[in-house]
Design a protein around this motif. Structure first.
Motif, PDB file in Angstrom:
ATOM      1  N   GLN A 256     -17.683 -49.004  11.566  1.00 51.76           N
ATOM      2  CA  GLN A 256     -17.555 -48.345  10.270  1.00 51.76           C
ATOM      3  C   GLN A 256     -18.922 -48.121   9.626  1.00 51.76           C
ATOM      4  O   GLN A 256     -19.218 -47.036   9.116  1.00 51.76           O
ATOM      5  CB  GLN A 256     -16.670 -49.185   9.351  1.00 51.76           C
ATOM      6  N   LYS A 257     -19.770 -49.148   9.651  1.00 49.07           N
ATOM      7  CA  LYS A 257     -21.089 -49.023   9.031  1.00 49.07           C
ATOM      8  C   LYS A 257     -21.938 -47.979   9.753  1.00 49.07           C
ATOM      9  O   LYS A 257     -22.693 -47.237   9.105  1.00 49.07           O
ATOM     10  CB  LYS A 257     -21.800 -50.369   9.039  1.00 49.07           C
ATOM     11  N   ARG A 258     -21.835 -47.903  11.059  1.00 50.21           N
ATOM     12  CA  ARG A 258     -22.621 -46.910  11.798  1.00 50.21           C
ATOM     13  C   ARG A 258     -22.154 -45.496  11.496  1.00 50.21           C
ATOM     14  O   ARG A 258     -22.975 -44.587  11.352  1.00 50.21           O
ATOM     15  CB  ARG A 258     -22.531 -47.192  13.302  1.00 50.21           C
ATOM     16  N   VAL A 259     -20.850 -45.327  11.412  1.00 53.44           N
ATOM     17  CA  VAL A 259     -20.335 -43.992  11.101  1.00 53.44           C
ATOM     18  C   VAL A 259     -20.742 -43.594   9.691  1.00 53.44           C
ATOM     19  O   VAL A 259     -21.123 -42.440   9.440  1.00 53.44           O
ATOM     20  CB  VAL A 259     -18.799 -43.958  11.275  1.00 53.44           C
ATOM     21  N   GLU A 260     -20.684 -44.533   8.749  1.00 47.28           N
ATOM     22  CA  GLU A 260     -21.111 -44.224   7.382  1.00 47.28           C
ATOM     23  C   GLU A 260     -22.585 -43.841   7.337  1.00 47.28           C
ATOM     24  O   GLU A 260     -22.978 -42.903   6.612  1.00 47.28           O
ATOM     25  CB  GLU A 260     -20.841 -45.420   6.472  1.00 47.28           C
ATOM     26  N   ALA A 261     -23.417 -44.548   8.098  1.00 41.80           N
ATOM     27  CA  ALA A 261     -24.846 -44.202   8.141  1.00 41.80           C
ATOM     28  C   ALA A 261     -25.046 -42.811   8.745  1.00 41.80           C
ATOM     29  O   ALA A 261     -25.911 -42.043   8.290  1.00 41.80           O
ATOM     30  CB  ALA A 261     -25.608 -45.249   8.939  1.00 41.80           C
ATOM     31  N   THR A 262     -24.248 -42.475   9.755  1.00 41.71           N
ATOM     32  CA  THR A 262     -24.326 -41.137  10.360  1.00 41.71           C
ATOM     33  C   THR A 262     -23.968 -40.058   9.354  1.00 41.71           C
ATOM     34  O   THR A 262     -24.645 -39.022   9.255  1.00 41.71           O
ATOM     35  CB  THR A 262     -23.381 -41.060  11.576  1.00 41.71           C
ATOM     36  N   LEU A 263     -22.918 -40.278   8.585  1.00 41.33           N
ATOM     37  CA  LEU A 263     -22.504 -39.289   7.587  1.00 41.33           C
ATOM     38  C   LEU A 263     -23.558 -39.143   6.491  1.00 41.33           C
ATOM     39  O   LEU A 263     -23.807 -38.023   6.013  1.00 41.33           O
ATOM     40  CB  LEU A 263     -21.159 -39.684   6.980  1.00 41.33           C
ATOM     41  N   ASP A 264     -24.175 -40.248   6.092  1.00 46.39           N
ATOM     42  CA  ASP A 264     -25.233 -40.160   5.080  1.00 46.39           C
ATOM     43  C   ASP A 264     -26.396 -39.309   5.587  1.00 46.39           C
ATOM     44  O   ASP A 264     -26.948 -38.482   4.845  1.00 46.39           O
ATOM     45  CB  ASP A 264     -25.728 -41.557   4.717  1.00 46.39           C
ATOM     46  N   ARG A 265     -26.774 -39.515   6.842  1.00 45.05           N
ATOM     47  CA  ARG A 265     -27.882 -38.734   7.413  1.00 45.05           C
ATOM     48  C   ARG A 265     -27.520 -37.264   7.536  1.00 45.05           C
ATOM     49  O   ARG A 265     -28.314 -36.383   7.170  1.00 45.05           O
ATOM     50  CB  ARG A 265     -28.247 -39.310   8.790  1.00 45.05           C
ATOM     51  N   MET A 266     -26.309 -36.969   8.007  1.00 46.60           N
ATOM     52  CA  MET A 266     -25.911 -35.573   8.178  1.00 46.60           C
ATOM     53  C   MET A 266     -25.729 -34.878   6.829  1.00 46.60           C
ATOM     54  O   MET A 266     -25.938 -33.666   6.722  1.00 46.60           O
ATOM     55  CB  MET A 266     -24.622 -35.493   8.985  1.00 46.60           C
ATOM     56  N   LYS A 267     -25.351 -35.630   5.808  1.00 47.09           N
ATOM     57  CA  LYS A 267     -25.240 -35.016   4.476  1.00 47.09           C
ATOM     58  C   LYS A 267     -26.606 -34.543   3.996  1.00 47.09           C
ATOM     59  O   LYS A 267     -26.737 -33.457   3.413  1.00 47.09           O
ATOM     60  CB  LYS A 267     -24.639 -36.023   3.496  1.00 47.09           C
ATOM     61  N   ARG A 268     -27.643 -35.350   4.241  1.00 49.22           N
ATOM     62  CA  ARG A 268     -28.993 -34.932   3.860  1.00 49.22           C
ATOM     63  C   ARG A 268     -29.448 -33.717   4.669  1.00 49.22           C
ATOM     64  O   ARG A 268     -30.089 -32.803   4.124  1.00 49.22           O
ATOM     65  CB  ARG A 268     -29.978 -36.085   4.066  1.00 49.22           C
ATOM     66  N   GLU A 269     -29.103 -33.679   5.946  1.00 47.64           N
ATOM     67  CA  GLU A 269     -29.559 -32.592   6.795  1.00 47.64           C
ATOM     68  C   GLU A 269     -28.844 -31.277   6.507  1.00 47.64           C
ATOM     69  O   GLU A 269     -29.415 -30.202   6.685  1.00 47.64           O
ATOM     70  CB  GLU A 269     -29.369 -32.969   8.271  1.00 47.64           C
ATOM     71  N   THR A 270     -27.585 -31.354   6.080  1.00 41.03           N
ATOM     72  CA  THR A 270     -26.805 -30.128   5.861  1.00 41.03           C
ATOM     73  C   THR A 270     -26.712 -29.729   4.395  1.00 41.03           C
ATOM     74  O   THR A 270     -26.321 -28.604   4.097  1.00 41.03           O
ATOM     75  CB  THR A 270     -25.373 -30.302   6.407  1.00 41.03           C
ATOM     76  N   GLU A 565     -18.601 -27.900   2.020  1.00 42.08           N
ATOM     77  CA  GLU A 565     -19.592 -27.100   1.300  1.00 42.08           C
ATOM     78  C   GLU A 565     -21.032 -27.458   1.666  1.00 42.08           C
ATOM     79  O   GLU A 565     -21.821 -27.889   0.816  1.00 42.08           O
ATOM     80  CB  GLU A 565     -19.389 -27.229  -0.214  1.00 42.08           C
ATOM     81  N   ALA A 566     -21.386 -27.269   2.942  1.00 43.65           N
ATOM     82  CA  ALA A 566     -22.787 -27.420   3.348  1.00 43.65           C
ATOM     83  C   ALA A 566     -23.606 -26.291   2.721  1.00 43.65           C
ATOM     84  O   ALA A 566     -23.223 -25.128   2.762  1.00 43.65           O
ATOM     85  CB  ALA A 566     -22.902 -27.378   4.871  1.00 43.65           C
ATOM     86  N   SER A 567     -24.752 -26.639   2.138  1.00 44.51           N
ATOM     87  CA  SER A 567     -25.516 -25.657   1.359  1.00 44.51           C
ATOM     88  C   SER A 567     -26.780 -25.165   2.058  1.00 44.51           C
ATOM     89  O   SER A 567     -27.314 -24.122   1.675  1.00 44.51           O
ATOM     90  CB  SER A 567     -25.902 -26.269   0.003  1.00 44.51           C
ATOM     91  N   LYS A 568     -27.270 -25.874   3.059  1.00 46.89           N
ATOM     92  CA  LYS A 568     -28.502 -25.443   3.711  1.00 46.89           C
ATOM     93  C   LYS A 568     -28.243 -24.264   4.644  1.00 46.89           C
ATOM     94  O   LYS A 568     -27.118 -24.049   5.098  1.00 46.89           O
ATOM     95  CB  LYS A 568     -29.140 -26.613   4.453  1.00 46.89           C
ATOM     96  N   TYR A 569     -29.288 -23.546   4.962  1.00 42.96           N
ATOM     97  CA  TYR A 569     -29.193 -22.276   5.679  1.00 42.96           C
ATOM     98  C   TYR A 569     -28.463 -22.441   7.013  1.00 42.96           C
ATOM     99  O   TYR A 569     -28.880 -23.229   7.865  1.00 42.96           O
ATOM    100  CB  TYR A 569     -30.589 -21.714   5.914  1.00 42.96           C
ATOM    101  N   HIS A 570     -27.374 -21.701   7.197  1.00 46.21           N
ATOM    102  CA  HIS A 570     -26.562 -21.655   8.411  1.00 46.21           C
ATOM    103  C   HIS A 570     -25.897 -22.987   8.754  1.00 46.21           C
ATOM    104  O   HIS A 570     -25.250 -23.090   9.809  1.00 46.21           O
ATOM    105  CB  HIS A 570     -27.410 -21.195   9.606  1.00 46.21           C
ATOM    106  N   LYS A 571     -26.034 -24.010   7.890  1.00 44.71           N
ATOM    107  CA  LYS A 571     -25.410 -25.295   8.185  1.00 44.71           C
ATOM    108  C   LYS A 571     -23.921 -25.289   7.874  1.00 44.71           C
ATOM    109  O   LYS A 571     -23.226 -26.239   8.208  1.00 44.71           O
ATOM    110  CB  LYS A 571     -26.098 -26.411   7.380  1.00 44.71           C
ATOM    111  N   TYR A 572     -23.443 -24.215   7.227  1.00 43.84           N
ATOM    112  CA  TYR A 572     -22.010 -24.169   6.953  1.00 43.84           C
ATOM    113  C   TYR A 572     -21.207 -23.864   8.205  1.00 43.84           C
ATOM    114  O   TYR A 572     -19.985 -24.048   8.235  1.00 43.84           O
ATOM    115  CB  TYR A 572     -21.697 -23.145   5.857  1.00 43.84           C
ATOM    116  N   PHE A 573     -21.854 -23.358   9.275  1.00 38.01           N
ATOM    117  CA  PHE A 573     -21.149 -23.170  10.541  1.00 38.01           C
ATOM    118  C   PHE A 573     -20.803 -24.538  11.125  1.00 38.01           C
ATOM    119  O   PHE A 573     -21.633 -25.446  11.150  1.00 38.01           O
ATOM    120  CB  PHE A 573     -22.013 -22.392  11.537  1.00 38.01           C
TER     121      PHE A 573
END
Length: 682
Positions: A256-270, A565-573
């Motif tokens: 659970q903690k690893r998946v949460e860390a993954t989502l936090d990182r991907m939220k920043r990237e997208t 609602e990904a806001s960065k360029y082309h990250k909504y795909f």
């Protein structure tokens, strides 16, 4: 005076005295009767000790406590019972023993207008058990030190109060803070008399309220001795305390903690508003992870956390888009209307009219595609024609069989059913085509996870489950019928195998290539859908990917990702946001030995090289981020110094005083030690 008159007067006097005596006796008897009949507030012959039960705990699959309850105590003292000359000593000692600030303790003795209180003062209401024990010890010491004094109350009776430590309720603790929120939920307190009780408001805390709070308060009742201690004998009554059931989850904390860390990182990237993900065991429906990037601390909810309180897993119906296409094709295959190799004219990507006024297009232009390639290349035109080979009732019944338009029964406090079009409306071709590619309908994340798991489970639908079992206060374990998955066959096993093969091709050749993992069986479907606001589609998107990850040792998992609602360029795909998130979760499963890739030595070496390169890149990014932060702080310091120099008043330089030459002082003469003075003695 005659003798007769004298006797008459004496008789009157005796009669008067007799009447007075009778009245006094009657007054005495009335007083005695009143005393007997009234409550004299004498100490009872028996005494009772209450032991209040606590709410059960919520425990992860690997036995880490996520939430638990502890008793709380309050400290009270009568303001007039403290010797004014020793009040500062009391405040200082209480602050030391309780861990409170002295100023906070001092403010407790004042009312809202800043005037000293004269009655009882509540110093704290949230003391834990260990602090309460320490303060009870302090109360005894303060009595011996003479800090407390007696005073005359309103009735004129000298009264002596001390420092009282009383149990006043229970406090819910969340040791791991935001872990597993918002699925874990939160609680509130309600006052029952002077006691504060906890009840669940959201998530698992509310869903299992009747089991977590299934308690029995304990007590000991019996005859007491002169100092109030209960005499325990055969006549005394003892009722054991029974705490609520502990809820044990299927979700292990490590994953659970690893998946949460993954989502936090991907939220920043997208730049996404929120990302949710889940990992489910295919055969059993056991959820091994249920994570969101929007989490909160249930013990300290603030105003900015309000939007995070609603779990998006079950309370966010949305138009899913292309992830519905495999369900449409599966129904057509199961009814024998098409085969994986049936060809359809896709009109070079459109436009293709599904009604006189409504037209659709494809992102990729193909003259014609097979049913398999319609899924691989996500053709709206092709899937619309496949849907037209089904009747409206067949499509409606099929989607209902996959669990759409109804609650999955997942063990959370609230679940919205979503919405699909009724059978009579689906008889019309535009509506059937529209729903075939995931528009004009609404589904929740957990419904889609359950539906896609059918393809990896030989056509059987298994409801997802968070809770594994309940444990009573004495260690007995129970499994509820409602938490045991009731599976059912949705499509034929042959249809499920055909769909599984198609979904694997989506990953190997189509929009999900970023999810490939050497040595594992990976398949799934992407979906990118517009968001409708007030009946109009806007340039905001929900992106999702639902797929499976299997190894050759029999481990099979369904994984779902929703990027809102990904806001960065082309990250909504979905191919740029949801699919990389899926791949990172597969990496987590491999690292924690949930999956065992069957790799050749060359593949293993290649993967190690890629992982080393990825970590080196991440390290460089972190270093660059640290450098930028340091540079920003340096610039801020320089700006602060510059402003300070500008606002500093001018000071006239002082003339230096003339310094006269002074000869250096001679070094102090060193006195010999006894060893140096008398060396021959040693």
């Amino acid at each position: 005076m005659s003798h007769q008159q004298f006797l008459s007067k004496r008789s009157i006097k005796l009669l008067f005295l007799f009447i007075v005596m009778v009245l006094l006796v009657m007054g005495f008897l009335v007083s005695v009767l009143k005393t007997i009949s009234s409550d004299r507030r004498l100490p009872p012959h028996t005494s009772v000790i209450h032991d209040r039960a606590l709410r059960g705990a919520i425990v992860s699959g690997d036995d880490f406590t996520l939430s638990r309850s502890n008793k709380t105590y309050e400290a009270t003292v009568h303001a007039r019972s403290i010797d004014p000359e020793k009040k500062e000593l009391f405040i200082r000692l209480f602050a030391i023993y309780s861990g409170m600030d002295e100023a906070e303790v001092r403010r407790a003795f004042l009312d809202r207008k800043g005037r000293p209180k004269r009655g009882f003062v509540t110093l704290s209401k949230t003391l834990d058990a260990s602090t309460a024990i320490q303060l009870k010890s302090l109360a005894r010491k303060l009595r011996r030190m003479g800090v407390f004094r007696s005073f005359v109350n309103r009735r004129g009776i000298p009264t002596l109060y001390g420092l009282d430590i009383l149990e006043n309720g229970e406090l819910r603790e969340f040791p791991l803070r935001d872990t597993l929120t918002p699925a874990l939920g939160y609680v509130r307190a309600k006052n029952v008399g002077r006691y504060s009780e906890i009840f669940g408001v959201k998530g698992l805390e509310k869903r299992y309220e009747k089991y977590l709070n299934k308690t029995q308060n304990g007590l000991v009742r019996g005859m007491r001795d002169v100092i109030g201690t209960i005499i325990r004998n055969k006549n005394s009554q003892y009722v054991p305390r029974k705490d609520g059931y502990s809820v044990h989850l299927n979700i292990p904390l490590a994953l659970q903690k690893r998946v949460e860390a993954t989502l936090d990182r991907m939220k920043r990237e997208t730049g996404a508003k929120e990302i949710v993900a889940a990992v489910m065991e295919t055969r059993t429906g056991r959820l091994l992870a249920l994570a969101s990037s929007e989490r909160y601390d249930p013990a300290h909810i603030t105003r900015k956390d309000i939007s995070k309180l609603q779990p998006k897993f079950t309370e966010y119906p949305y138009e899913p888009g292309s992830v519905i296409k495999p369900l449409t094709l599966a129904l057509a295959l199961d009814h024998g209307r098409v085969t994986p190799q049936t060809w359809f004219n896709t009109y070079n990507g459109g436009p293709f009219y599904i009604s006189k006024r409504q037209k659709i297009t494809d992102d990729e232009a193909f003259d014609s595609l097979t049913a398999t390639d319609i899924i691989v290349h996500s053709s709206n035109i092709g899937i619309s024609q496949i849907a037209w080979r089904l009747s409206g009732k067949e499509m409606y019944d099929g989607f209902r069989a996959f669990g759409l338009g109804q609650r999955t029964g997942i063990d959370l406090s609230r679940e919205l059913p979503g919405r699909i079009k009724p059978a009579w409306k689906l008889e019309k071709k535009p509506h059937r085509a529209n729903q075939a590619y995931g528009y004009g309908m609404q589904a929740t994340f957990i419904q889609l996870l359950q539906a896609h798991n059918v393809f990896n489970n030989n056509g059987r639908l298994v409801p997802p489950r968070i809770v594994d079992y309940l444990e009573s206060y004495d260690g007995r374990k129970f499994r509820l019928r409602e938490t045991q998955a009731q599976s059912r066959q949705v499509i034929q096993p042959a249809t499920a195998r055909a769909m599984k093969k198609i979904l694997k091709k989506v990953v190997s050749e189509g929009t999900g290539v970023a999810a490939r993992y050497p040595g594992l069986e990976i398949g799934g479907k992407t979906g990118t859908a517009h968001i409708a606001i007030k009946g109009h589609y806007v340039k905001r998107y929900n992106s999702s990917f639902f797929g499976f990850a299997n190894d050759d040792k029999g481990h099979r998992y369904e994984i779902g990702v929703l990027v809102i609602e990904a806001s960065k360029y082309h990250k909504y795909f979905a191919s740029q946001s949801a699919v990389p998130t899926f791949k990172s979760i597969v990496d987590n499963l491999v690292e924690l030995n949930y999956l065992a890739p069957n790799l050749t030595p060359e593949q293993r070496a290649e993967m190690l090289a890629k992982e080393k390169k990825r970590r080196e890149l991440a390290r460089k990014k972190q270093q660059e981020r640290t450098r930028k932060i340091k540079e920003l702080l340096r610039q801020q310091r320089q700006e602060i110094r510059r402003k300070a120099r500008e606002h500093r008043p001018a000071v006239k330089p002082r003339s230096r005083p003339v310094r006269h030459y002074r000869p250096p002082r001679p070094a102090p003469r060193k006195r010999p030690t006894p060893h140096e003075a008398l060396p021959d003695m040693f």
